[in-house]
Motif scaffolding. Sequence first.
Motif: not given
Length: 253
Positions: A35-47
Amino acid sequence: MKAAPTPTLIGSVQRALRLLEAAGAHPDGAPAKVLARQAGIPLPTAYHLLRTLIHDDYLRRRDGLYVLGDAVERLIAGGTLQNRRSTLEESLAHWRDAIGVPVYFAVYREGEIEIVAISDTPYARAVTEWADFRETGHAHALGQCLLGQLDESSRRDHLSRHPVQPVTPYTVPDRLTLLERLAAHGRMEPVVERQKYALGTVCTAIPITAGSGAATMAISLPTHQESRLLPAVEQLRAEIGGLLGSLAFSISI
């Protein structure tokens, strides 16, 4: 010329929406990394965002995968409801303009008469609800038509909660008389009432079959135009088939 002001955008909201869009593309769920990759968001922010979305029921976490939550379903249902209402209102407006009369749509739901929609114009005004339509079903054609579609037990229950009472000098005089009239009237026949709810007004209601629910469409006219009433309702009855698709779902609105 002055440039248009730049709107203030909230990045965290944008990122959360992108996560929801990504999750929506995976009906069976997807892990946070995807989800983070597809949304273009850093993983820590995604969590951080995923935890918030789970807390507010926009997402659910199941076996390490994230799927859309009930809050999203409620949003979708709300949009569907708006579309349904729009379709119904457009249908009523069509008949209002084609026949030149105000058009009403009502249902009987959970023991009560509910006016779902009314379509009128400045030149063809609907009857003013000067006495609560729910309380005075015995007096107007909409209510009588809905009550006529109920079984005897349901009618008696309704009238025990909303007793027959005078609304105008022409209102049905008592409960027994009303029940006798409803029993004698064909369940799927139009109901005509003259000045029983509003002086100077005549109204006809047509039963609508939609599953096991009771529904009705109605039109009204001033008494001096009563000669138009039956031709107008016959026009409506003759061509109503094309509207049944949009009206049937209105039972559940």
